[in-house]
Scaffold this active site. Structure first.
Site, PDB file in Angstrom:
ATOM      1  N   LEU A  76       0.915  -1.141   0.000  1.00 45.90           N
ATOM      2  CA  LEU A  76       0.000   0.000   0.000  1.00 45.90           C
ATOM      3  C   LEU A  76       0.955   1.191   0.000  1.00 45.90           C
ATOM      4  O   LEU A  76       2.092   1.064   0.396  1.00 45.90           O
ATOM      5  CB  LEU A  76      -0.900  -0.051   1.236  1.00 45.90           C
ATOM      6  CG  LEU A  76      -1.653  -1.392   1.394  1.00 45.90           C
ATOM      7  CD1 LEU A  76      -2.493  -1.387   2.651  1.00 45.90           C
ATOM      8  CD2 LEU A  76      -2.515  -1.689   0.170  1.00 45.90           C
ATOM      9  N   HIS A 191      13.363 -10.553   0.541  1.00 42.99           N
ATOM     10  CA  HIS A 191      13.409 -10.292  -0.910  1.00 42.99           C
ATOM     11  C   HIS A 191      14.787 -10.780  -1.361  1.00 42.99           C
ATOM     12  O   HIS A 191      15.788 -10.076  -1.188  1.00 42.99           O
ATOM     13  CB  HIS A 191      13.232  -8.799  -1.175  1.00 42.99           C
ATOM     14  CG  HIS A 191      13.311  -8.430  -2.624  1.00 42.99           C
ATOM     15  ND1 HIS A 191      12.344  -7.688  -3.252  1.00 42.99           N
ATOM     16  CD2 HIS A 191      14.241  -8.698  -3.573  1.00 42.99           C
ATOM     17  CE1 HIS A 191      12.670  -7.522  -4.531  1.00 42.99           C
ATOM     18  NE2 HIS A 191      13.823  -8.114  -4.750  1.00 42.99           N
ATOM     19  N   HIS A 244       8.299 -13.954  -3.216  1.00 42.73           N
ATOM     20  CA  HIS A 244       8.221 -14.005  -4.695  1.00 42.73           C
ATOM     21  C   HIS A 244       9.345 -14.806  -5.388  1.00 42.73           C
ATOM     22  O   HIS A 244      10.139 -14.257  -6.149  1.00 42.73           O
ATOM     23  CB  HIS A 244       8.129 -12.612  -5.308  1.00 42.73           C
ATOM     24  CG  HIS A 244       8.989 -11.545  -4.675  1.00 42.73           C
ATOM     25  ND1 HIS A 244      10.311 -11.724  -4.385  1.00 42.73           N
ATOM     26  CD2 HIS A 244       8.679 -10.279  -4.320  1.00 42.73           C
ATOM     27  CE1 HIS A 244      10.785 -10.610  -3.860  1.00 42.73           C
ATOM     28  NE2 HIS A 244       9.817  -9.719  -3.803  1.00 42.73           N
ATOM     29  N   ASP A 318       2.062  -9.832  -4.375  1.00 40.95           N
ATOM     30  CA  ASP A 318       3.032  -8.730  -4.495  1.00 40.95           C
ATOM     31  C   ASP A 318       2.378  -7.531  -5.195  1.00 40.95           C
ATOM     32  O   ASP A 318       2.980  -6.888  -6.071  1.00 40.95           O
ATOM     33  CB  ASP A 318       4.301  -9.160  -5.230  1.00 40.95           C
ATOM     34  CG  ASP A 318       5.435  -8.139  -5.055  1.00 40.95           C
ATOM     35  OD1 ASP A 318       5.244  -7.150  -4.327  1.00 40.95           O
ATOM     36  OD2 ASP A 318       6.505  -8.325  -5.666  1.00 40.95           O
ATOM     37  N   HIS A 322       1.584   1.475  -8.900  1.00 40.15           N
ATOM     38  CA  HIS A 322       2.346   2.664  -9.324  1.00 40.15           C
ATOM     39  C   HIS A 322       1.431   3.494 -10.213  1.00 40.15           C
ATOM     40  O   HIS A 322       0.610   2.943 -10.948  1.00 40.15           O
ATOM     41  CB  HIS A 322       3.603   2.266 -10.109  1.00 40.15           C
ATOM     42  CG  HIS A 322       4.627   1.556  -9.278  1.00 40.15           C
ATOM     43  ND1 HIS A 322       5.397   2.190  -8.334  1.00 40.15           N
ATOM     44  CD2 HIS A 322       5.004   0.254  -9.238  1.00 40.15           C
ATOM     45  CE1 HIS A 322       6.209   1.325  -7.751  1.00 40.15           C
ATOM     46  NE2 HIS A 322       5.985   0.129  -8.280  1.00 40.15           N
TER      47      HIS A 322
HETATM   48  O1  DOR Z   1       8.253  -5.355  -8.330  1.00 43.02           O
HETATM   49  C1  DOR Z   1       8.376  -4.998  -7.171  1.00 43.02           C
HETATM   50  N1  DOR Z   1       7.767  -3.893  -6.701  1.00 43.02           N
HETATM   51  N2  DOR Z   1       9.148  -5.700  -6.360  1.00 43.02           N
HETATM   52  C2  DOR Z   1       9.433  -5.279  -5.118  1.00 43.02           C
HETATM   53  O2  DOR Z   1      10.107  -5.984  -4.422  1.00 43.02           O
HETATM   54  C3  DOR Z   1       8.981  -3.966  -4.643  1.00 43.02           C
HETATM   55  C4  DOR Z   1       7.738  -3.604  -5.305  1.00 43.02           C
HETATM   56  C5  DOR Z   1       7.320  -2.166  -5.075  1.00 43.02           C
HETATM   57  O3  DOR Z   1       7.382  -1.690  -3.941  1.00 43.02           O
HETATM   58  O4  DOR Z   1       6.877  -1.536  -6.024  1.00 43.02           O
END
Ligand code: DOR
Length: 442
Positions: A76, A191, A244, A318, A322
């Site tokens: 989030l 990770h 992941h 996951d 964005h």
């Molecule tokens: O693809 C990813 N996005 N991998 C991650 O480990 C972090 C995550 C993010 O916070 O956007």
């Protein structure tokens, strides 16, 4: 007169509870936010149901009724990037995706590395339509240099620790993290990508990265990271959870670690189960950029095999929202991540259940009971007396993923336009209907 005996009854659905080994047409009776009983219809229950008010009865004929789904890997963006996701919008996305419990990662701004930030996020989730558990940071500011106050985080309610987005590169710090975490009986979620080997790579290092002229991140970066942490986990006799998993080498390392008795668990995302790096060259869709990267067909087959034989314990989305502005960049400049909460169920149904890899019961187990056990969370079962967290699924409903359909504030997924089968029709949290697709459509 409306029945006082029950608050809600879910009638005539196919109830699947893998933990109980239950899979039959039955009714679920709910009172005071708890499941009172699950029963096949009898003359008595038929009468009980007929005395219920309209809004106390859900007709689940032809639907699956399963324990509320649990996603232990969700981003989030609150605090810090509320334009991409807030705690509330993320929880709404969870409810629409059939998830009643989600665990949020600490890579917000500021990071969730203090009691104050844990409490802030918990407070934001107070009236949310999903249960939110917070995963705290391993190191201060996720810098990998100094351990966060792990005891304080746990006291405030953090259920695990991770620096997700970053590998804890320093092995001595990781050793101490595992030791502290085991004192508080929580797992360290890792990770697993050695940053020296990743070395700025933006997609999997392979034929495809060579063809596209892009800097590759090798699969061995994950394998090396997993091998080191297995050794540290063996030494510290603690609990390690690999996030992941994306590569064949990592699956094999975890399989050997488990065979040796190391206390390790692992998750895989829908995108690593479904996609390969061949997709990237088709249109350079930045929504295909994720960390760890989607890899080759050999890796994809290995993570499926790992999920089937129990090397990989559970599925986690996951979910990494964005904004469109941020993703509207060159492939190597775009931030990594794709959303997942509202797509996971349909993707798993379409690409794993329909293709014969998993039964419904196995899939639900890996999306509810098992992840709940990994983080010691309530939920994942419909046993009498348990909290009434329930997902109702239209198992064969076909639908097409649309950009403007999401409860998430973001829509960064490469699955826009994908036809899927299997859709959540309602989600019930503590006996309350928190999502009802019929109402959405009206
Ligand atoms: O693809 C990813 N996005 N991998 C991650 O480990 C972090 C995550 C993010 O916070 O956007």
């Amino acid at each position: 007169m409306a029945s006082k005996k029950y608050d809600l009854v879910i009638s005539n659905g196919r109830v699947i509870d893998p933990a109980l080994g239950f899979g039959k047409i039955a009714d679920i009776f709910i009172k005071d936010s708890k499941i009172v009983k699950i029963e096949k219809e009898t003359a008595v229950t038929k009468k009980e149901k007929s005395s219920l008010a309209k809004d106390q009865l859900i007709d689940a004929t032809d639907k699956l009724v399963v324990p509320g789904l649990v996603d232990i890997h969700v981003h989030l963006r609150e605090p810090g990037k509320e334009s991409a996701e807030t705690v509330l919008s993320g929880c709404q996305a969870a409810a629409a995706g059939g998830f009643t419990t989600i665990c949020c990662m600490p890579n917000t701004q500021p990071r969730i590395d203090s009691q104050e930030t844990v409490k802030f996020v918990q407070d934001r989730a107070k009236d949310a339509p999903a249960r939110l558990y917070v995963v705290g940071a391993i190191t201060k500011n996720i810098e990998g240099k100094e351990l966060a106050e792990i005891g304080d985080l746990v006291k405030m309610g953090a259920v695990a620790i991770t620096d997700d987005g970053h590998y804890v590169q320093n092995p001595e710090i990781m050793r101490r993290a595992l030791e502290y975490a085991s004192m508080f009986d929580i797992p360290v979620m890792q990770h697993a990508e050695d940053q020296y080997l990743v070395d700025g790579g933006v997609m999997n290092e392979s034929y495809q990265s060579a063809r596209l002229g892009m800097k590759g991140a090798p699969a061995v970066a994950e394998e090396v990271a997993v091998l080191r942490d297995l050794a540290l986990c063996r030494l510290t006799k603690s609990r390690l959870h690999i996030q992941h998993v994306s590569s064949k080498g990592a699956v094999e390392a975890i399989r050997r670690g488990k065979a040796e008795g190391i206390n390790v668990t692992a998750e895989v995302t829908p995108h690593h189960l479904i996609l390969t790096d061949e997709e990237i060259g088709k249109e350079f869709n930045t929504n295909l950029r994720v960390n760890p990267p989607i890899r080759t067909e050999v890796d994809r087959e290995a993570v499926i095999e790992g999920l089937l034989d129990g090397t990989i314990d559970c599925i986690a989305s996951d979910h990494a929202p964005h904004t469109e502005e941020d993703k509207d960049a060159e492939f190597d400049k775009a931030p990594p991540g794709m959303i997942g909460l509202e797509l996971t169920l349909g993707l798993i149904k379409t690409f794993l259940i329909d293709k014969g890899f998993l039964s419904w019961a196995e899939a639900i187990r890996k999306m509810s009971y098992v992840p709940a056990r990994i983080l010691n969370l309530p939920g994942g079962t419909l046993a009498d007396g348990s909290q009434a967290d329930i997902s109702i699924i239209d198992p064969d409903k076909t639908w097409t993923v649309k950009k403007n359909q999401f409860f998430s504030k973001s829509n960064n997924t490469p699955f826009i336009g994908q036809k899927l089968s299997g859709l959540v029709s309602a989600t019930i949290l503590a006996g309350n209907i928190v999502f009802d697709r019929n109402k959405e459509l009206n």
